[in-house]
Scaffold this motif. Structure first.
Motif, PDB file in Angstrom:
ATOM      1  N   ILE A 227      -2.144   5.174   5.334  1.00  0.00           N
ATOM      2  CA  ILE A 227      -3.423   5.830   5.044  1.00  0.00           C
ATOM      3  C   ILE A 227      -3.420   7.245   5.609  1.00  0.00           C
ATOM      4  O   ILE A 227      -3.808   8.213   4.935  1.00  0.00           O
TER       5      ILE A 227
ATOM      6  N   CYS B   6      -1.496   9.896   3.631  1.00  0.00           N
ATOM      7  CA  CYS B   6      -2.147  10.435   2.443  1.00  0.00           C
ATOM      8  C   CYS B   6      -3.275  11.402   2.790  1.00  0.00           C
ATOM      9  O   CYS B   6      -3.835  12.034   1.898  1.00  0.00           O
TER      10      CYS B   6
ATOM     11  N   ILE C 143       0.881  -1.166   0.000  1.00  0.00           N
ATOM     12  CA  ILE C 143       0.000   0.000   0.000  1.00  0.00           C
ATOM     13  C   ILE C 143       0.917   1.214   0.000  1.00  0.00           C
ATOM     14  O   ILE C 143       1.696   1.413   0.935  1.00  0.00           O
TER      15      ILE C 143
ATOM     16  N   GLY D 292      -7.208   9.260  -1.039  1.00  0.00           N
ATOM     17  CA  GLY D 292      -6.816   9.121   0.353  1.00  0.00           C
ATOM     18  C   GLY D 292      -7.971   9.221   1.336  1.00  0.00           C
ATOM     19  O   GLY D 292      -7.901   8.690   2.437  1.00  0.00           O
TER      20      GLY D 292
ATOM     21  N   CYS E 142       1.398   5.407  -0.494  1.00  0.00           N
ATOM     22  CA  CYS E 142       0.805   6.738  -0.509  1.00  0.00           C
ATOM     23  C   CYS E 142       1.601   7.603  -1.468  1.00  0.00           C
ATOM     24  O   CYS E 142       2.816   7.735  -1.341  1.00  0.00           O
TER      25      CYS E 142
ATOM     26  N   LEU F 141      -3.811   6.543  -2.798  1.00  0.00           N
ATOM     27  CA  LEU F 141      -3.208   5.295  -2.328  1.00  0.00           C
ATOM     28  C   LEU F 141      -3.268   4.258  -3.438  1.00  0.00           C
ATOM     29  O   LEU F 141      -4.291   4.112  -4.118  1.00  0.00           O
TER      30      LEU F 141
END
Length: 193
Positions: A188, A191, A89, A151, A91, A98
């Protein structure tokens, strides 16, 4: 040399020759060379184990999450050390997007979907047309199914807060259940600024 000596020498010679002929007949004809058999084919790749209907019954994949800063953003990747990540994952700070990337056995096609399963529900995300993702763990590129999300997508919160684990299904890959560790939440949040 007398006639009897010559006769006895001839008899001995005949006996010796007869003995040699007898021994020659005792040794069988040479056996034919063994038949060259082709090498057996390599064993077939075993079929993947059947997956339980409920994703919460799937075994959690072996591996760990890692987090690091990369050019233009941050990355959380899941897998075994020294091997290509099974799931990443990333950013992208400039766009606040993402990239959720699942390693696959083959390239994806237009219209393919990635399914994300959390304890809050399931989500279908279209797979991007980006065919590969750099794999810094192995210094190579490998095919990945990649879904790109804003995001602020609420489904990302559901991944971060899923009870203990979440799962990803992508074309060309076996379903994957991974722990919902802090590295995922951190990317997460990166972002979202």
């Amino acid at each position: 040399m007398t006639a009897s000596t010559t006769a006895s020498t001839m008899v001995r010679a005949a006996a010796a020759l007869g003995g040699l002929l007898f021994l020659a007949n005792c040794v069988g004809a040479p056996s034919p060379a063994p038949e060259q058999r082709p090498a057996p084919p390599p064993p077939a790749t075993p079929a993947p184990a059947p997956v339980a209907k409920d994703w919460r019954d799937w075994p959690v994949a072996r591996g760990d999450w890692s987090y690091r800063a990369i050019d233009g953003g941050t990355l959380a990747s899941f897998g075994e050390p020294g091997r290509t990540a099974l799931l990443a994952i990333r950013c992208e700070l400039a766009t606040r997007r993402l990239h959720v990337a699942r390693a696959t056995a083959s390239a994806t096609r237009p219209g393919d979907q990635m399914t994300v399963r959390t304890s809050f529900g399931d989500y279908q995300w279209p797979v991007s047309d980006i065919p590969t993702l750099s794999s810094p763990e192995k210094g190579s590129t490998a095919p990945f199914a990649i879904a790109i999300r804003a995001g602020n997508d609420a489904a990302l919160d559901r991944i971060a807060f899923s009870r203990g684990r979440f799962a990803i299904e992508a074309p060309g890959a076996t379903p994957l259940s991974v722990p919902a560790w802090a590295e995922v939440s951190r990317v997460i949040e990166d972002c979202r600024g």
